[in-house]
Enzyme design. Sequence first.
Site, PDB file in Angstrom:
ATOM      1  N   GLU A  99      33.734   1.456 -11.393  1.00  0.00           N
ATOM      2  CA  GLU A  99      32.275   1.508 -11.509  1.00  0.00           C
ATOM      3  C   GLU A  99      31.696   0.251 -12.153  1.00  0.00           C
ATOM      4  O   GLU A  99      32.414  -0.612 -12.654  1.00  0.00           O
ATOM      5  CB  GLU A  99      31.882   2.773 -12.281  1.00  0.00           C
ATOM      6  CG  GLU A  99      32.309   4.034 -11.536  1.00  0.00           C
ATOM      7  CD  GLU A  99      31.813   5.320 -12.172  1.00  0.00           C
ATOM      8  OE1 GLU A  99      31.380   5.311 -13.347  1.00  0.00           O
ATOM      9  OE2 GLU A  99      31.868   6.359 -11.473  1.00  0.00           O
ATOM     10  N   GLU A 114      38.577   5.047  -2.123  1.00  0.00           N
ATOM     11  CA  GLU A 114      39.100   4.894  -0.759  1.00  0.00           C
ATOM     12  C   GLU A 114      38.630   3.590  -0.123  1.00  0.00           C
ATOM     13  O   GLU A 114      39.352   2.976   0.665  1.00  0.00           O
ATOM     14  CB  GLU A 114      38.758   6.109   0.116  1.00  0.00           C
ATOM     15  CG  GLU A 114      37.301   6.449   0.259  1.00  0.00           C
ATOM     16  CD  GLU A 114      36.764   7.368  -0.820  1.00  0.00           C
ATOM     17  OE1 GLU A 114      36.922   7.028  -2.000  1.00  0.00           O
ATOM     18  OE2 GLU A 114      36.138   8.393  -0.477  1.00  0.00           O
ATOM     19  N   CYS A 123      31.848   5.182   2.683  1.00  0.00           N
ATOM     20  CA  CYS A 123      33.308   5.254   2.857  1.00  0.00           C
ATOM     21  C   CYS A 123      33.677   5.819   4.219  1.00  0.00           C
ATOM     22  O   CYS A 123      34.685   5.409   4.817  1.00  0.00           O
ATOM     23  CB  CYS A 123      33.934   6.087   1.744  1.00  0.00           C
ATOM     24  SG  CYS A 123      33.985   5.179   0.183  1.00  0.00           S
TER      25      CYS A 123
HETATM   26  N1  THU Z   1      33.663   8.227  -5.559  1.00  0.00           N
HETATM   27  C1  THU Z   1      34.800   7.787  -4.951  1.00  0.00           C
HETATM   28  O1  THU Z   1      35.476   6.878  -5.459  1.00  0.00           O
HETATM   29  N2  THU Z   1      35.173   8.366  -3.790  1.00  0.00           N
HETATM   30  C2  THU Z   1      34.551   9.450  -3.228  1.00  0.00           C
HETATM   31  O2  THU Z   1      34.985   9.926  -2.187  1.00  0.00           O
HETATM   32  C3  THU Z   1      33.366  10.029  -3.866  1.00  0.00           C
HETATM   33  C4  THU Z   1      32.806   9.249  -5.000  1.00  0.00           C
HETATM   34  C5  THU Z   1      33.285   7.643  -6.857  1.00  0.00           C
HETATM   35  C6  THU Z   1      32.055   6.782  -6.853  1.00  0.00           C
HETATM   36  C7  THU Z   1      31.657   6.877  -8.322  1.00  0.00           C
HETATM   37  O3  THU Z   1      32.443   5.954  -9.061  1.00  0.00           O
HETATM   38  C8  THU Z   1      32.059   8.269  -8.729  1.00  0.00           C
HETATM   39  O4  THU Z   1      33.034   8.676  -7.773  1.00  0.00           O
HETATM   40  C9  THU Z   1      30.929   9.254  -8.769  1.00  0.00           C
HETATM   41  O5  THU Z   1      30.233   9.263  -7.583  1.00  0.00           O
END
Ligand code: THU
Length: 160
Positions: free
Chosen positions: A63, A74, A114
Amino acid sequence: MTKTSTHQEFEVLDYQDLSTAEQNLILAAKEISKKAYAPYSNFQVGAAVLLEDGTVLKSSNQENVSFPAGVCAEHLVLSYAGANFPETAPNCLALVARKKEEEQWAFVSPCGICRQVINEVENRFNKPIKLLILRPDGRVYSIPGIAKLLPLKFDDLNSK
Ligand code: THU
């Protein structure tokens, strides 16, 4: 008026019904989720990719204080795969998530960006990527390719 349907059904498997390689991919995703950098959401995501030559690659979400600059797990692992193994197709992608310091795994599903990224990789190698998504009840969605998650997907600039 003409109508068309995009209704989808999803297969849900017990963990024990996965192949050994698929079980290991879920374990790899669980393991890497612990390394998430998710100070803003506390939502720790792990993604693991199995390439066609057996290579396993992993990533967690990363993040940023400027939220859109963050990268999903992903997205990151598929970009790494494409950058480092440009000749090797991904066969399968496992995805897991949980809130920091919670025991139970959370519901997770790839975001819209994604889904488009997964679609691009499928098109690049002309091969579907099986998606394994861990559910809070411990069972696993087994999705044969991104088309199921992306009805009416956009992937051809020149189609007529
Ligand atoms: N996030 C992912 O890494 N993959 C997903 O499939 C859903 C969301 C992350 C983005 C962010 O860092 C956190 O999860 C909350 O949305």
